[in-house]
Design an enzyme around this catalytic site. Structure first.
Site, PDB file in Angstrom:
ATOM      1  N   HIS A 142      46.471 -89.952  36.669  1.00  0.00           N
ATOM      2  CA  HIS A 142      46.822 -89.218  35.449  1.00  0.00           C
ATOM      3  C   HIS A 142      48.221 -88.602  35.586  1.00  0.00           C
ATOM      4  O   HIS A 142      49.050 -88.716  34.682  1.00  0.00           O
ATOM      5  CB  HIS A 142      45.758 -88.137  35.197  1.00  0.00           C
ATOM      6  CG  HIS A 142      46.009 -87.267  34.013  1.00  0.00           C
ATOM      7  ND1 HIS A 142      45.162 -87.188  32.929  1.00  0.00           N
ATOM      8  CD2 HIS A 142      47.035 -86.408  33.736  1.00  0.00           C
ATOM      9  CE1 HIS A 142      45.660 -86.337  32.041  1.00  0.00           C
ATOM     10  NE2 HIS A 142      46.794 -85.834  32.510  1.00  0.00           N
ATOM     11  N   GLU A 143      48.472 -87.970  36.736  1.00  0.00           N
ATOM     12  CA  GLU A 143      49.754 -87.264  36.916  1.00  0.00           C
ATOM     13  C   GLU A 143      50.925 -88.226  37.095  1.00  0.00           C
ATOM     14  O   GLU A 143      52.012 -87.991  36.559  1.00  0.00           O
ATOM     15  CB  GLU A 143      49.667 -86.299  38.100  1.00  0.00           C
ATOM     16  CG  GLU A 143      48.647 -85.185  37.930  1.00  0.00           C
ATOM     17  CD  GLU A 143      48.783 -84.429  36.620  1.00  0.00           C
ATOM     18  OE1 GLU A 143      49.924 -84.166  36.180  1.00  0.00           O
ATOM     19  OE2 GLU A 143      47.741 -84.102  36.024  1.00  0.00           O
TER      20      GLU A 143
HETATM   21 NI    NI Z   1      48.232 -84.447  31.920  1.00  0.00          NI
END
Ligand code: NI
Length: 177
Positions: A142-143
């Site tokens: 996600h990051e």
């Molecule tokens: Ni995010």
């Protein structure tokens, strides 16, 4: 340290490639990392990427709450990944809920690879390779997506599970326990 303003969906900074960090030990970069950690804590976020605080740089901070032993995780420092790369181990994926401080209130189910190797630098500029699986692997995907201008919405198979916070709790989480 300072709490930074979080970029929300629609901010162009969330949609561009972030630059690699060249001088990791530069005081300005160190201050940014400290501010990201404070901002992450203040917003009760699992993790944060620098573009989310309007800095288009390849820096990710992750809270230690992924640790399964809460008493111990309180004492763990946050994980800081600079110029990370994601190398997946195998093709296995799993789907689970994600949210993001840049899309407040929205949640959706996102498929992610279950196991990764993540070559990166730490905040001292030392190279490392983090091994991650399941929840931590999800957080890292996600990051690192934030570093290439992608949001979790882009990674959903379809928008059928896109849900506001209240409806998530009412319709999706309550029955499954
Ligand atoms: Ni995010």
């Amino acid at each position: 340290m300072a709490i930074l303003k979080v970029a929300k969906l629609g901010s162009p900074v969330l949609r561009v490639l972030a630059d690699p960090v060249e001088a990791i030990r530069d005081p300005e970069i160190q201050r940014l990392i400290d501010d990201m950690i404070e901002t992450m804590r203040d917003s009760h976020s699992v993790a944060l990427a620098a573009p989310q605080v309007h800095r288009s740089l390849q820096i990710v901070t992750i809270s230690p709450i992924h640790d399964e032993r809460p008493a111990r995780s309180l004492a763990l420092p946050p994980i800081v990944l600079i110029n990370p790369r994601v190398v997946r181990e195998g093709d296995r994926t799993e789907e689970d809920w994600e949210g993001c401080p840049s899309t407040p209130g929205l949640h959706g189910k996102v498929p992610r690879f279950t196991a990764l190797e993540v070559p990166a630098y730490d905040r001292q500029g030392q190279s490392l390779t983090l091994k991650a699986s399941h929840f931590l692997a999800r957080v890292i995907q996600h990051e690192t997506d934030h570093l290439v201008g992608k949001l979790f919405l882009d990674r959903m198979k379809d928008l059928g599970t896109l849900t506001f916070q209240g409806e998530l709790e009412r319709y999706w989480l309550s029955s499954s326990g």
